[in-house]
Motif scaffolding. Sequence first.
Motif, short mmCIF file in Angstrom:
data_model
loop_
_atom_site.label_atom_id
_atom_site.label_comp_id
_atom_site.label_asym_id
_atom_site.label_seq_id
_atom_site.Cartn_x
_atom_site.Cartn_y
_atom_site.Cartn_z
N GLN A 47 61.58 -20.66 -40.39
CA GLN A 47 61.67 -21.72 -39.46
C GLN A 47 60.77 -22.92 -39.90
OE1 GLN A 47 63.61 -21.32 -36.41
NE2 GLN A 47 63.13 -23.51 -36.16
N TYR A 48 59.51 -22.83 -40.27
CA TYR A 48 58.59 -23.75 -40.85
C TYR A 48 59.41 -24.77 -41.85
CZ TYR A 48 54.99 -26.32 -43.19
OH TYR A 48 54.00 -27.37 -43.73
N ASN A 49 60.24 -24.11 -42.81
CA ASN A 49 60.86 -24.93 -43.87
C ASN A 49 62.01 -25.68 -43.28
OD1 ASN A 49 59.62 -23.89 -45.89
ND2 ASN A 49 60.74 -22.14 -46.30
N ILE A 50 62.76 -25.21 -42.21
CA ILE A 50 63.72 -25.74 -41.62
C ILE A 50 62.89 -27.01 -40.93
CG2 ILE A 50 65.20 -26.06 -39.52
CD1 ILE A 50 65.71 -22.93 -40.22
N GLU A 55 53.28 -25.02 -33.25
CA GLU A 55 52.90 -23.62 -33.65
C GLU A 55 54.06 -22.80 -33.61
OE1 GLU A 55 49.91 -20.22 -31.98
OE2 GLU A 55 49.55 -22.19 -31.23
N ILE A 56 54.17 -21.94 -34.59
CA ILE A 56 55.33 -20.96 -34.86
C ILE A 56 54.66 -19.63 -34.87
CG2 ILE A 56 57.39 -20.15 -35.98
CD1 ILE A 56 57.33 -22.84 -37.30
N ILE A 64 51.66 -16.88 -38.19
CA ILE A 64 51.43 -18.02 -37.58
C ILE A 64 51.24 -19.11 -38.26
CG2 ILE A 64 49.71 -19.12 -35.95
CD1 ILE A 64 48.61 -16.33 -35.13
N ILE A 65 52.16 -20.17 -38.07
CA ILE A 65 52.12 -21.39 -38.76
C ILE A 65 51.55 -22.58 -37.91
CG2 ILE A 65 53.09 -23.23 -40.30
CD1 ILE A 65 54.41 -20.86 -41.53
N VAL A 66 50.57 -23.37 -37.90
CA VAL A 66 50.32 -24.35 -37.03
C VAL A 66 50.58 -25.83 -38.02
CG1 VAL A 66 48.85 -25.39 -35.35
CG2 VAL A 66 48.81 -22.93 -35.61
N PHE A 67 51.09 -26.66 -37.64
CA PHE A 67 51.30 -27.95 -38.39
C PHE A 67 51.24 -29.24 -37.35
CE2 PHE A 67 55.63 -26.30 -37.72
CZ PHE A 67 56.19 -27.45 -37.40
N LYS A 68 50.99 -30.24 -37.81
CA LYS A 68 50.78 -31.49 -37.23
C LYS A 68 51.94 -32.36 -37.78
CE LYS A 68 47.48 -35.56 -36.53
NZ LYS A 68 46.20 -35.93 -37.12
N CYS A 69 52.69 -32.94 -36.86
CA CYS A 69 53.99 -34.05 -37.08
C CYS A 69 53.20 -35.33 -36.55
CB CYS A 69 55.14 -33.62 -36.38
SG CYS A 69 55.71 -31.91 -36.81
N SER A 70 53.50 -36.37 -37.56
CA SER A 70 53.01 -37.98 -37.08
C SER A 70 53.96 -38.55 -37.76
CB SER A 70 51.86 -37.82 -38.07
OG SER A 70 50.70 -37.18 -37.82
N GLU A 72 55.73 -37.28 -40.92
CA GLU A 72 54.83 -36.76 -41.90
C GLU A 72 54.37 -35.31 -41.26
OE1 GLU A 72 51.10 -38.48 -43.34
OE2 GLU A 72 52.03 -40.42 -43.19
N ILE A 73 54.23 -34.25 -42.03
CA ILE A 73 53.84 -33.24 -41.68
C ILE A 73 52.46 -32.71 -42.35
CG2 ILE A 73 54.38 -30.49 -41.98
CD1 ILE A 73 56.84 -30.77 -40.61
N GLU A 74 51.37 -32.10 -41.52
CA GLU A 74 50.19 -31.52 -42.03
C GLU A 74 50.06 -30.37 -41.62
OE1 GLU A 74 45.56 -32.42 -41.40
OE2 GLU A 74 46.92 -34.03 -40.80
N LEU A 75 50.13 -29.37 -42.56
CA LEU A 75 49.89 -27.92 -42.47
C LEU A 75 48.37 -27.67 -41.92
CD1 LEU A 75 51.04 -25.21 -42.31
CD2 LEU A 75 50.15 -24.82 -44.64
N LEU A 76 48.15 -27.07 -40.77
CA LEU A 76 46.79 -26.99 -40.08
C LEU A 76 46.49 -25.79 -40.20
CD1 LEU A 76 47.03 -29.09 -36.92
CD2 LEU A 76 46.23 -30.01 -39.01
#
Length: 71
Positions: A23-26, A6-7, A47-53, A37-41
């Motif tokens: 920061q999300y782009n970085i 979460e950013i 506020i940006i929340v994403f899942k990294c797998s 893999e990145i999934e934008l939640l």
Amino acid sequence: MSIIVEIRAAAGGDDSKDIVNLQYNIYTKYAKRNNIEIELLDDKSGIIVFKCSGKNVKKYFEAESGCIRWQ
């Protein structure tokens, strides 16, 4: 394995929201280089929340915690 990142923007108005997007782009470029893999939640204003797998994803992001200050 997966992690949630979460950013959040702090004080600073539109500039701090722009930094959240930067920061999300970085993180997405870093993830792509490391086969994560990145999934934008959630993508709200500031506020940006994403899942990294991926394999060993925690290893790549374990040092990322706390506050990042841009000046």
